[in-house]
Design an enzyme around this catalytic site. Sequence first.
Site, PDB file in Angstrom:
ATOM      1  N   LYS A  22      36.735  37.304  48.429  1.00  0.00           N
ATOM      2  CA  LYS A  22      35.625  38.183  48.036  1.00  0.00           C
ATOM      3  C   LYS A  22      35.670  38.491  46.539  1.00  0.00           C
ATOM      4  CE  LYS A  22      35.873  42.817  48.352  1.00  0.00           C
ATOM      5  NZ  LYS A  22      35.406  43.637  47.237  1.00  0.00           N
ATOM      6  N   ASN A  23      36.829  38.934  46.058  1.00  0.00           N
ATOM      7  CA  ASN A  23      36.862  39.402  44.672  1.00  0.00           C
ATOM      8  C   ASN A  23      36.768  38.273  43.653  1.00  0.00           C
ATOM      9  OD1 ASN A  23      36.834  41.984  45.552  1.00  0.00           O
ATOM     10  ND2 ASN A  23      39.023  42.355  45.270  1.00  0.00           N
ATOM     11  N   CYS A 116      32.993  50.885  46.860  1.00  0.00           N
ATOM     12  CA  CYS A 116      33.717  51.890  47.645  1.00  0.00           C
ATOM     13  C   CYS A 116      34.128  53.060  46.748  1.00  0.00           C
ATOM     14  CB  CYS A 116      34.993  51.277  48.235  1.00  0.00           C
ATOM     15  SG  CYS A 116      34.677  49.999  49.463  1.00  0.00           S
ATOM     16  N   ARG A 121      36.362  55.217  38.903  1.00  0.00           N
ATOM     17  CA  ARG A 121      35.986  53.853  38.538  1.00  0.00           C
ATOM     18  C   ARG A 121      35.021  53.776  37.348  1.00  0.00           C
ATOM     19  NH1 ARG A 121      35.263  50.392  44.012  1.00  0.00           N
ATOM     20  NH2 ARG A 121      36.398  48.846  42.801  1.00  0.00           N
ATOM     21  N   ASP A 304      44.964  47.041  47.163  1.00  0.00           N
ATOM     22  CA  ASP A 304      44.116  46.691  48.309  1.00  0.00           C
ATOM     23  C   ASP A 304      44.899  46.579  49.622  1.00  0.00           C
ATOM     24  OD1 ASP A 304      41.932  46.593  46.653  1.00  0.00           O
ATOM     25  OD2 ASP A 304      42.154  44.460  46.235  1.00  0.00           O
ATOM     26  N   ARG A 398      31.299  44.151  54.383  1.00  0.00           N
ATOM     27  CA  ARG A 398      31.058  43.725  52.994  1.00  0.00           C
ATOM     28  C   ARG A 398      32.173  42.810  52.495  1.00  0.00           C
ATOM     29  NH1 ARG A 398      31.455  49.000  49.267  1.00  0.00           N
ATOM     30  NH2 ARG A 398      29.276  48.506  49.176  1.00  0.00           N
TER      31      ARG A 398
HETATM   32  N1  EPU Z   1      39.391  51.545  34.907  1.00  0.00           N
HETATM   33  C1  EPU Z   1      39.019  52.355  33.859  1.00  0.00           C
HETATM   34  N2  EPU Z   1      38.065  51.908  33.005  1.00  0.00           N
HETATM   35  C2  EPU Z   1      37.463  50.697  33.160  1.00  0.00           C
HETATM   36  C3  EPU Z   1      37.843  49.872  34.234  1.00  0.00           C
HETATM   37  C4  EPU Z   1      38.814  50.329  35.096  1.00  0.00           C
HETATM   38  O1  EPU Z   1      39.536  53.464  33.695  1.00  0.00           O
HETATM   39  O2  EPU Z   1      36.600  50.363  32.339  1.00  0.00           O
HETATM   40  C5  EPU Z   1      40.401  52.028  35.854  1.00  0.00           C
HETATM   41  C6  EPU Z   1      39.802  52.224  37.252  1.00  0.00           C
HETATM   42  O3  EPU Z   1      39.164  53.469  37.373  1.00  0.00           O
HETATM   43  C7  EPU Z   1      40.997  52.074  38.137  1.00  0.00           C
HETATM   44  C8  EPU Z   1      41.849  51.031  37.391  1.00  0.00           C
HETATM   45  O4  EPU Z   1      41.368  51.030  36.044  1.00  0.00           O
HETATM   46  O5  EPU Z   1      41.684  53.294  38.204  1.00  0.00           O
HETATM   47  C9  EPU Z   1      41.752  49.625  37.959  1.00  0.00           C
HETATM   48  O6  EPU Z   1      40.433  49.187  37.992  1.00  0.00           O
HETATM   49  P1  EPU Z   1      40.004  47.649  37.939  1.00  0.00           P
HETATM   50  O7  EPU Z   1      38.961  47.514  36.900  1.00  0.00           O
HETATM   51  O8  EPU Z   1      41.205  46.782  37.865  1.00  0.00           O
HETATM   52  O9  EPU Z   1      39.363  47.469  39.368  1.00  0.00           O
HETATM   53  P2  EPU Z   1      37.891  47.033  39.730  1.00  0.00           P
HETATM   54  O10 EPU Z   1      37.454  45.904  38.882  1.00  0.00           O
HETATM   55  O11 EPU Z   1      37.020  48.225  39.864  1.00  0.00           O
HETATM   56  C10 EPU Z   1      38.781  45.231  41.414  1.00  0.00           C
HETATM   57  C11 EPU Z   1      38.476  44.878  42.836  1.00  0.00           C
HETATM   58  C12 EPU Z   1      39.072  45.932  43.755  1.00  0.00           C
HETATM   59  C13 EPU Z   1      40.567  46.017  43.521  1.00  0.00           C
HETATM   60  C14 EPU Z   1      40.850  46.304  42.036  1.00  0.00           C
HETATM   61  C15 EPU Z   1      42.318  46.311  41.684  1.00  0.00           C
HETATM   62  C16 EPU Z   1      36.405  43.707  42.674  1.00  0.00           C
HETATM   63  C17 EPU Z   1      34.950  43.707  42.883  1.00  0.00           C
HETATM   64  N3  EPU Z   1      37.044  44.805  43.003  1.00  0.00           N
HETATM   65  O12 EPU Z   1      38.150  46.491  41.197  1.00  0.00           O
HETATM   66  O13 EPU Z   1      38.829  45.508  45.078  1.00  0.00           O
HETATM   67  O14 EPU Z   1      41.105  47.069  44.294  1.00  0.00           O
HETATM   68  O15 EPU Z   1      40.193  45.307  41.228  1.00  0.00           O
HETATM   69  O16 EPU Z   1      42.907  45.118  42.011  1.00  0.00           O
HETATM   70  O17 EPU Z   1      36.976  42.716  42.247  1.00  0.00           O
HETATM   71  C18 EPU Z   1      38.576  45.796  47.382  1.00  0.00           C
HETATM   72  O18 EPU Z   1      38.522  44.565  47.472  1.00  0.00           O
HETATM   73  O19 EPU Z   1      38.645  46.562  48.385  1.00  0.00           O
HETATM   74  C19 EPU Z   1      38.563  46.407  46.068  1.00  0.00           C
HETATM   75  C20 EPU Z   1      38.327  47.689  45.884  1.00  0.00           C
END
Ligand code: EPU
Length: 417
Positions: A22-23, A116, A121, A304, A398
């Site tokens: 998915k990711n 979610c 985020r 995750d 999803r």
């Molecule tokens: N963060 C910031 N600022 C930013 C971006 C991130 O403060 O501009 C913080 C976030 O708030 C969080 C941390 O950094 O506390 C990590 O966030 P990251 O950007 O790595 O996560 P994401 O891109 O929002 C993706 C996956 C998530 C997975 C995380 C961590 C996707 C669509 N989502 O989220 O997947 O948990 O990386 O590996 O790729 C899931 O599959 O259930 C899921 C939530």
Amino acid sequence: MPRIRIEGGHKLSGTIPISGAKNSVVALIPAAILCDETATISNVPDITDVDDLENILIHLNAKINRTTGKVEINSSDIINKEITSELSKKLRASYYFMGALLGKFKKVDMYFPGGCSIGERPINLHLKGFEALGARITEEDNHFIIEADSLKGNNIYLDFRSVGATINIMLAAVKATGKTVIDNAAAEPEIVNVATFLNNMGAKIKGAGTSTITITGVKHLHSCFHEVIPDRIEAGTYLILASLIGENLKIDNIIPNHLEALIAKLTESGVDMEIGIDNILVKEPKNYKSINIKTLVYPGFATDFQQIMATYMTQCKGSSTIEETIFENRFQNLYELEKMGAIIKVRKDNKKATIKGKTKLVGTEVVSTDLRGGASLVIAGLIAEGVTTISNISYILRGYDKIIEKLTNVGAKIEII
Ligand code: EPU
């Protein structure tokens, strides 16, 4: 509203094939619009996040041909208009259209993404990266207009190794002039998969999978054929299930290397597994010792998995702990597990939980609070005594391809009602 009904306690045997990640696919689809010809992506999972991205592509007038497991995307006639609030908020990964449209058209008009609610985020690191490449950002009430006269490579240091920011900056930089260096980049396998996709189209990206990624801008990206990597989180979910109630249950079509941290922790707890080249077999459940986990960026223990490990920990003897360091609000599922008999204490700051085992879980009515939280309840329902019904199942659908079919095929009594 549909719910999942599970009759627990049935041993599971056979093979669960793992789908595309998915990711990874949720970034590959927006990335495909950077292609000047047709991009073909295979091993595409049938999940609602993919449907939602397809709807955004249709809204932008891209040509899409989606057949089972495959999607062809041609963006020659794309119209770069506002991605409405409704479309943007459907899922987290809509934010990859920011990097992709900015990279292709030097302008994007869309809203803050959904996804979610497992924490605040923010997307400040994505925006900081776009600005470093020369973009101007206007934001009002979560409506973003990001535009640039031209995009020019730069050095970008990420304060946190964010998956989303790393991929989004790659997408924006791939057609910029000159060289972009992302330092403190995230190194998840999905990032490597996206970089490989772009390189297959003619991009020049080096270092994906390490903490420094270098992108040398190119003018054109040509057609390509690309395969989505196996979903390591789906694989891990079923591996945890196999450890609890599997009898010769094989998790197939995976890359075991991507699961190293999870395998290490399960082994430490007493799980006996046979690791093949592209599969893992669990012959039978054992008595498990308590374990402690702390979530970290890759290759550390993935956030995750922690919610699903919570269910596992209810079956370990003694006190296990989970320390969540990535998201601020990823323990909501624990209150649902408590309804099934789990003994759990969440620390006041919401960063650490202690789970006492071994406890018998008993089926009841529970609510899926988010994707992986929902998966933790499915596993709990499968090992519990009696019937569990889970509501809010759109979260689960999803991200888990054919979950009912895959589990039914190995002997689970599970249905959507
Ligand atoms: N963060 C910031 N600022 C930013 C971006 C991130 O403060 O501009 C913080 C976030 O708030 C969080 C941390 O950094 O506390 C990590 O966030 P990251 O950007 O790595 O996560 P994401 O891109 O929002 C993706 C996956 C998530 C997975 C995380 C961590 C996707 C669509 N989502 O989220 O997947 O948990 O990386 O590996 O790729 C899931 O599959 O259930 C899921 C939530």
